[in-house]
Design an enzyme around this catalytic site. Structure first.
Site, short mmCIF file in Angstrom:
data_model
loop_
_atom_site.label_atom_id
_atom_site.label_comp_id
_atom_site.label_asym_id
_atom_site.label_seq_id
_atom_site.Cartn_x
_atom_site.Cartn_y
_atom_site.Cartn_z
N ASP A 202 0.85 -1.18 0.00
CA ASP A 202 0.00 0.00 0.00
C ASP A 202 0.90 1.23 0.00
O ASP A 202 2.13 1.12 -0.10
CB ASP A 202 -0.93 0.00 1.22
CG ASP A 202 -2.28 0.68 0.93
OD1 ASP A 202 -2.26 1.79 0.37
OD2 ASP A 202 -3.33 0.10 1.25
N GLY A 226 4.23 1.30 -2.38
CA GLY A 226 4.23 1.49 -3.81
C GLY A 226 2.89 1.92 -4.34
O GLY A 226 1.96 2.21 -3.57
N ASP A 227 2.78 1.93 -5.66
CA ASP A 227 1.59 2.38 -6.37
C ASP A 227 1.09 1.23 -7.23
O ASP A 227 1.78 0.81 -8.18
CB ASP A 227 1.94 3.60 -7.23
CG ASP A 227 0.76 4.15 -8.01
OD1 ASP A 227 -0.31 3.51 -8.02
OD2 ASP A 227 0.91 5.23 -8.62
N PHE A 228 -0.10 0.69 -6.93
CA PHE A 228 -0.55 -0.49 -7.68
C PHE A 228 -0.90 -0.17 -9.13
O PHE A 228 -1.13 -1.08 -9.92
CB PHE A 228 -1.68 -1.24 -6.98
CG PHE A 228 -2.86 -0.43 -6.51
CD1 PHE A 228 -3.51 0.47 -7.34
CD2 PHE A 228 -3.35 -0.60 -5.22
CE1 PHE A 228 -4.61 1.18 -6.91
CE2 PHE A 228 -4.46 0.10 -4.77
CZ PHE A 228 -5.09 1.00 -5.63
N HIS A 245 -13.65 -1.55 -6.40
CA HIS A 245 -14.84 -0.69 -6.42
C HIS A 245 -14.51 0.79 -6.32
O HIS A 245 -15.37 1.63 -6.57
CB HIS A 245 -15.84 -1.13 -5.36
CG HIS A 245 -15.49 -0.74 -3.95
ND1 HIS A 245 -16.40 -0.78 -2.92
CD2 HIS A 245 -14.33 -0.32 -3.38
CE1 HIS A 245 -15.84 -0.40 -1.79
NE2 HIS A 245 -14.58 -0.13 -2.05
#
Length: 336
Positions: A202, A226-228, A245
């Site tokens: 996350d 990190g950045d998904f 969602h």
């Protein structure tokens, strides 16, 4: 003696005034009324002194909440805890107090006044009210971000045991909790499967509050910031709970594509979401979907919509597993 038939006009007017219920819940939570009743019933005058409130006004608040089963007034005018009131105690085993305070906070409520504009223009109501996207707002307001993250962790915790009970998690390998917040679900999975290792993935600011240290086995887990949308860590099972969602279809395909590329051979992706069933019956996912309409670009999805989404990311849905709660588990593998 039969009850008179319901009056549609009266019912609709009551629904239009429904915002008063969460407002009353918030007031009771902020005042700490439930905590003061943990040792037994109290009359409004005594209770008002304990919580710092006006006794007649407090009685009216609690009388209204009692109509929904939150508190109960007896013949002597004293108020009691009920199961619905008990979960407002901060120290209750299944407390929802942090969730209630987050959901009823001003930055969540105010955008609802712009729902009609969201429906007209196809943009989140939050953006119109505040002039920028929801997550940008949280990044610029740390106190509200902390309130939201704590509330969502609490909201999520009510489902975690049902998820671990519903799905046969692998006995070995690496499970990556993508956008996993504080890691409460991952903690439960690792406790249930001693042979598993876990990665909590996350943003760095969120990971600061992680709970994986409660496992007591530091060699079985790690946290990775990190950045998904860019990439995710490698693993045998990529777990995404209430992540998809939040985002548009295009953004979800990007996240799922990153998961597919990071899967080890034979790996799976497991999305935990409220899968909306067909028909007109109430479903918690339909309520969540209105929240998404107000706050974010994402939405709740039906099973066919999930299948299409995964197909676009090069994944094939293998099954949809219901839980004992409102969420379901959408399992997928790499498409041939």
């Amino acid at each position: 003696m039969t009850n008179p038939p319901a009056d549609p006009a009266e019912e609709v007017l009551a629904e239009a005034m429904g915002h008063l219920y969460p407002a009353a819940l918030r007031a009771a939570a902020l005042l700490g009324v439930a905590e003061q009743l943990a040792d037994g019933p109290r009359d409004p005058a005594d209770l008002a002194g304990a919580v710092g409130a006006n006794a007649p006004y407090l009685r009216r608040l609690l009388r209204f909440l009692a109509t929904r089963g939150v508190f109960r007034e007896d013949e002597d005018g004293r108020f009691h805890l009920t199961p619905r009131a008990d979960v407002l105690r901060a120290d209750a085993p299944r407390t929802v107090k942090p969730s209630v305070l987050a959901i009823t906070s001003e930055f969540i409520w105010l955008p609802t006044t712009h729902v009609v504009e969201a429906v007209r223009h196809g943009r989140p109501a939050f953006d119109r009210r505040f002039g920028h996207p929801f997550f940008d707002h949280l990044a610029a307001h740390p106190a509200e971000a902390a309130l939201f993250n704590e509330g969502m962790a609490n909201f999520s915790a009510t489902e975690d045991e049902r998820i671990t009970a519903a799905y046969d998690f692998p006995g070995s390998g690496v499970v990556v909790d993508v956008g996993g917040g504080y890691g409460a679900l991952l903690l439960g999975v690792l406790r249930a499967r001693p042979g598993l290792r876990g990665v909590l993935f996350d943003q760095e600011a969120v990971l600061a509050g992680h709970v994986l240290g409660r496992l007591g086995e530091d060699d079985r887990w790690e946290v990775v910031a990190g950045d998904f949308f860019e990439s995710v860590p490698e693993g045998d099972l990529h777990l995404l709970k209430n992540v998809l969602h939040d985002w548009s279809d295009e953004q979800c395909v990007r996240v799922l594509g990153n998961c597919r590329r990071a899967l080890r051979p034979g790996g799976r992706v497991l999305a935990v979401e409220a899968v909306i069933p067909p028909g007109n019956d109430p479903h918690f996912g339909k309520l969540l979907d209105m929240s998404m309409l107000v706050l974010l670009t994402g939405h709740e999805r039906t099973e066919p919509e999930f299948r299409e989404l995964f197909d676009r990311a090069g994944l094939r849905v293998t099954r949809v597993v219901p839980t004992a709660g409102a969420l379901s588990l959408v399992e997928a593998e790499v498409a041939d």
